[in-house]
Design an enzyme around this catalytic site. Sequence first.
Site, mmCIF file in Angstrom:
data_model
loop_
_atom_site.group_PDB
_atom_site.id
_atom_site.type_symbol
_atom_site.label_atom_id
_atom_site.label_comp_id
_atom_site.label_asym_id
_atom_site.label_seq_id
_atom_site.Cartn_x
_atom_site.Cartn_y
_atom_site.Cartn_z
ATOM 1 N N SER A 125 -69.908 4.919 -45.816
ATOM 2 C CA SER A 125 -69.610 4.040 -46.120
ATOM 3 C C SER A 125 -70.452 3.451 -47.694
ATOM 4 C CB SER A 125 -69.745 2.712 -45.385
ATOM 5 O OG SER A 125 -69.646 1.575 -46.126
ATOM 6 N N TYR A 148 -76.367 -1.583 -39.996
ATOM 7 C CA TYR A 148 -75.259 -0.788 -40.336
ATOM 8 C C TYR A 148 -75.537 -0.352 -41.471
ATOM 9 C CZ TYR A 148 -70.278 -0.107 -41.807
ATOM 10 O OH TYR A 148 -69.233 0.611 -42.216
HETATM 11 P P1 NAI Z 1 -61.796 0.300 -36.478
HETATM 12 O O1 NAI Z 1 -62.619 -0.733 -35.897
HETATM 13 O O2 NAI Z 1 -60.268 0.097 -37.124
HETATM 14 O O3 NAI Z 1 -62.109 1.553 -35.831
HETATM 15 C C1 NAI Z 1 -63.056 1.923 -35.343
HETATM 16 C C2 NAI Z 1 -63.098 2.645 -33.875
HETATM 17 O O4 NAI Z 1 -64.263 3.239 -33.536
HETATM 18 C C3 NAI Z 1 -62.127 1.893 -32.752
HETATM 19 O O5 NAI Z 1 -61.170 2.596 -32.421
HETATM 20 C C4 NAI Z 1 -63.014 1.785 -31.735
HETATM 21 O O6 NAI Z 1 -62.575 1.628 -30.464
HETATM 22 C C5 NAI Z 1 -64.014 2.763 -32.108
HETATM 23 N N1 NAI Z 1 -65.337 2.904 -31.456
HETATM 24 C C6 NAI Z 1 -66.236 1.739 -31.361
HETATM 25 N N2 NAI Z 1 -67.235 1.976 -30.731
HETATM 26 C C7 NAI Z 1 -67.094 3.089 -30.061
HETATM 27 C C8 NAI Z 1 -67.803 3.695 -28.952
HETATM 28 N N3 NAI Z 1 -68.988 2.952 -28.577
HETATM 29 N N4 NAI Z 1 -67.525 4.805 -28.636
HETATM 30 C C9 NAI Z 1 -66.222 5.267 -29.033
HETATM 31 N N5 NAI Z 1 -65.550 4.772 -29.948
HETATM 32 C C10 NAI Z 1 -65.888 3.499 -30.583
HETATM 33 O O7 NAI Z 1 -62.599 0.521 -37.731
HETATM 34 P P2 NAI Z 1 -62.365 1.400 -39.221
HETATM 35 O O8 NAI Z 1 -62.284 0.483 -40.448
HETATM 36 O O9 NAI Z 1 -61.199 2.368 -39.036
HETATM 37 O O10 NAI Z 1 -63.759 2.238 -39.357
HETATM 38 C C11 NAI Z 1 -63.602 3.601 -39.186
HETATM 39 C C12 NAI Z 1 -64.927 4.077 -39.800
HETATM 40 O O11 NAI Z 1 -64.986 3.794 -41.178
HETATM 41 C C13 NAI Z 1 -66.280 3.459 -39.097
HETATM 42 O O12 NAI Z 1 -67.285 4.265 -39.280
HETATM 43 C C14 NAI Z 1 -66.674 2.409 -40.377
HETATM 44 O O13 NAI Z 1 -67.924 2.130 -40.620
HETATM 45 C C15 NAI Z 1 -66.173 3.124 -41.606
HETATM 46 N N6 NAI Z 1 -65.903 2.163 -42.851
HETATM 47 C C16 NAI Z 1 -64.930 1.465 -42.698
HETATM 48 C C17 NAI Z 1 -64.754 0.283 -43.969
HETATM 49 C C18 NAI Z 1 -63.743 -0.654 -43.581
HETATM 50 O O14 NAI Z 1 -63.733 -1.386 -44.514
HETATM 51 N N7 NAI Z 1 -62.858 -0.889 -42.656
HETATM 52 C C19 NAI Z 1 -65.515 0.754 -45.180
HETATM 53 C C20 NAI Z 1 -66.353 1.699 -45.038
HETATM 54 C C21 NAI Z 1 -66.593 2.474 -43.848
#
Ligand code: NAI
Length: 250
Positions: A115, A154
Amino acid sequence: VSEPVLVTGVASGIGSATAISLAAAGVPVIGTDLRGDGPGDIDDVIACDLTDPQAIDGLIAALPETLGGVACVAGVPGTAPPETVVRVNLLAARRLGAGLIPRVVAGGAIVHVASVAQFRSPVPADEAKSLLALEDADVLGWLERRGLDGTQAYDFSKQALVALARLHAAAGLPSGVRVLSVSPGPVETPILDDFKTTMGADRMDAAARVVGRHGRTDDVAPVIAFLLSEQARWVNAIDVLVDGGLIGVR
Ligand code: NAI
């Protein structure tokens, strides 16, 4: 590529969109998530809690002998306890990466989703890097002594993840496995509300004003799919910003 690509965090947001991008390109996908479901066209999803090292080892054991690549997308925001943040965002990525480098075919890649939050980490770069040599328990002990809150944990987790990708790229080089990271700016997913809580809605709005809007999952997923593909064969050991230009123009 006929070997399947593993996508973590497949149940939501960027992980789900990555699985869809890969499937659209004809790449077989195995998904994993805390929630045992993925987007409609992905029927192979293994439930796994990435806070649990034993569960990660179980996941690794359940995968086919060879993979075409890995997209480590799962992550938790700074609203979660610092230990959970570091376990999922950094330690799980490290364990999966280390376990799967030997299983990815030559020419394949592992892509970690970091990120732009990496640039806000309060931890000096050298200190973050040196932590990568420690066992999980020692990293968590350091985290507790350092007293980072969820948001700081984070930001640190993403900083260290970028360094981890470079370290693992060195490990993968002899067998032709590339390892990279992708750093999105703010993206419209369920996590965005958590970021508004931890970073302030004002800052998020300001970021959107700089580049015109927040990112969408389909701004990011095709970049991950490209980096995993044969066409990206000479791209390795870098962090790719996918932020609409946010960091660059600032
Ligand atoms: P999201 O919340 O839509 O998806 C995250 C997924 O990770 C979820 O399906 C969740 O169930 C899974 N997850 C969480 N804890 C878990 C665990 N203990 N074991 C297995 N799975 C687990 O979020 P998003 O936005 O798709 O995030 C994906 C990646 O992108 C993350 O690493 C986040 O840090 C990164 N990111 C997101 C940004 C944003 O603004 N949405 C910006 C920069 C990076």
